[in-house]
Every structure is written in C-alpha cells, then in structure tokens.
Design an enzyme around this catalytic site. Sequence first.
Site, mmCIF file in Angstrom:
data_model
loop_
_atom_site.group_PDB
_atom_site.id
_atom_site.type_symbol
_atom_site.label_atom_id
_atom_site.label_comp_id
_atom_site.label_asym_id
_atom_site.label_seq_id
_atom_site.Cartn_x
_atom_site.Cartn_y
_atom_site.Cartn_z
ATOM 1 N N VAL A 125 5.812 6.053 -3.145
ATOM 2 C CA VAL A 125 4.873 4.945 -3.125
ATOM 3 C C VAL A 125 5.592 3.637 -3.349
ATOM 4 C CG1 VAL A 125 2.939 6.328 -3.930
ATOM 5 C CG2 VAL A 125 4.400 5.202 -5.594
ATOM 6 N N LYS A 178 0.835 -1.194 0.000
ATOM 7 C CA LYS A 178 0.000 0.000 0.000
ATOM 8 C C LYS A 178 0.872 1.246 0.000
ATOM 9 C CE LYS A 178 -4.073 -1.935 0.139
ATOM 10 N NZ LYS A 178 -3.569 -3.242 -0.307
ATOM 11 N N ASP A 179 0.264 2.347 -0.423
ATOM 12 C CA ASP A 179 0.961 3.622 -0.497
ATOM 13 C C ASP A 179 1.533 4.052 0.843
ATOM 14 O OD1 ASP A 179 0.794 4.804 -3.165
ATOM 15 O OD2 ASP A 179 -1.361 4.615 -2.882
ATOM 16 N N ARG A 180 2.662 4.735 0.752
ATOM 17 C CA ARG A 180 3.210 5.392 1.933
ATOM 18 C C ARG A 180 2.521 6.735 2.163
ATOM 19 N NH1 ARG A 180 9.198 8.156 2.451
ATOM 20 N NH2 ARG A 180 8.862 9.112 4.487
#
Length: 369
Positions: free
Chosen positions: A363, A79-81
């Site tokens: 990301v 998942k995205d940071r």
Amino acid sequence: MSETSLLPRAHGAAVLSAAMRSTPDDFQVDELPAFEPSGEGEHLLLTVRKRGQNTAYIAKKLAHWAGIAEMGVSYAGLKDRHAVTTQRFSVHLPRRIAPDIAALDDTQMQVVESSWHNRKLQRGALHGNRFVLTLRQVQGERDAIEQRLQAIAARGIPNWFGEQRFGRDGGNVAAALAMFGHVQADDGTLLPAPTSRRRLRHDQRSMLLSAARSALFNRVLGARVAQGSWDGALEGEAWMLDGSRSVFGPEPWSEALAERLARFDIHPSGPLWGAGQLRSTDQAAAVEQGALSDPPSIALRQGLEAAGLKQERRALRLRPHGLEYQWLEPQTLQLAFALPPGCYATAVLWELGDVADAGRFNVDVRADA
C-alpha cells in the site's frame, strides 16, 4: 512490533478475527469529490477506476499518454495498490487537445468520466472516501459483532493514524529517529545514531517526518483512550470543528459545548507536533505532555521542531458516515462507510478485532488518504 499492534480499543475487547484483501475486490475505495468540474479550462479531469496499481504508477501512465512531464499530472490523494479504487487525476493540456481517452482502458484501469476544469487538482481536494470492505473467514459471535458495529456508528472511534503510515513493523519511526541522530536500544534508551552519508530524497524525508508526527499523535490518543476521555472533554481542551481543520478554545465547559460534542459538531483534538506552544492547556495539555515525556518521544518532538514543522491539531474522534453491513455468507461480512480525508479504514477495523490484511505491505504511505 508495529506502531499500532498495542493500541487500546475504545469499545472493549476484540469481537472478531478475520482476513481481508485476499483479492483486490475485497477492498474498494471511491473518492468523494469536493467540487464539480467547470467544463472549461486547460486541465483535463479524469476519473479513473484502477485495480492492482498504485496512484503514482497511474499518474506516470497518464503523463506518457498525454506526452507531458509527470509534474503535469495531479491527484488529490494516494490510494491502495492492492485494491479496486476510483479517483480523479488532472492532466495539464494547455492546447485543450487530448489523445484518445479510450486508449487508456486496459485490465488495470478504466476512465469512467472526463471533463475540463480551470485549475489543476490540489492535494487534499476531496470530500472524503467511501469504502466497501469484505472480511472473510470471520470468527466471532454474530450478535456481538453487530452490537459493536452499532456502537461504532453511534459513538464513533478513536481517529488513529493507521499502520500504513509507519511502514513495515513501524520502521519509519525508527528511521525518523535515525534521521534526527538517535537509535533506540532494546531497553528503550537512546544512543547516538551511526553517521550516514546517505542523503534522503525530499519525499523520503517528508514520509519520515509524517511518521514521527503520527506516532506522537497516536501516543497522545492512546493515553486519552486509556483514561476514557478520547470522546469527552478535559479542562483546557482545544476543540476541532467537524469536517474542517478549524480549532477553537480552550474555553469554559458549558451546556452549549456539551450539546455540540454530543451531536458530533466538535471533537476533542490532539497535537500534530511542531514548534510553538500547545493549543491545549491545563489537564488536556498535561495529558499530552505526559504521554510524550519518554526519551524517544522527546527526541521525535525535538527533531520535528528543528525540521521547521509548526504545531497543528487533529481530531481525536472519528465517526464513520453511513455505516452499513451485511453478511454475504455465514463467515463473510461486508462493511460500507465513508470517512473524511486523512482518516483510515483500518481504524474502524481495529475496533472490531484482529483482521489479517493480505495487502498490508503493498500500500501507499497514505493508503486511506
């Protein structure tokens, strides 16, 4: 120039420009689990709400908390940071004794649910992801934007691999070419790559193989969008069942196929390149071969085959589920929708227009997985 900056738009010219992810709250992603916990077993399932941290960091933190090796922590996808995300992790605790879960909560993460399960969490074990995206500084005619959103909901969009897959300025594709022994000159010709003694880690090699495969798929999809057949049928089409990786065909065009295509039960597919014969034939295969006939594409194809990957397929068409929108302010638009695993929210945004992403290079490789 990135791998996605010149992709064609299926629904026409851009209808907006906007900014996204000025704060993590502008990009919210919630996993849609594929199963309910069994309530027993030696794997503790933790549903974690995280902010401003990537999946690998949280996994390492959970391993330290549990006093186990990092390989004992599993998750379904990255998942995205630069986002606020909710996802499951499994922590292997053979004695079924867990440290204090409340000790995990801080400004970066909170555990919102926990339960025992009888097996570890497998990669890809999710039903999909639900996105809530806030676009700011929106420029464009509201009527045109809303009409485009309605068209996307009704017709779907091309199932592009997003820019996150390719690294900064598409650098992962160039690195994949170098791994295969080539470098692309400014005029597009291929030259032998300088010999390098640097050995790639397994995860680096996998990332470059995925980037090469994704680039080839996007090139085929780009050809189908350009000819207007990305959501239709060509002779020799290989069909993919919606919500699965099952592929069938080619078979003669029929009223039954037309009805299934219209109700999004099936989709035309494109190649995830590897060794073996293309599943498509005739006109569909000709488009695929033609789109990948330039020297760089041929080099990527040969490299993937030599690396041992096998031919697979991916749907060319994607339909966002439950697409909703609301104007929070005159120039602030919030979108909400769900996507299947492995599909990219940025593909939805591309059909709207040009969105400047402040979190673009913060990301994970599979940000929308």
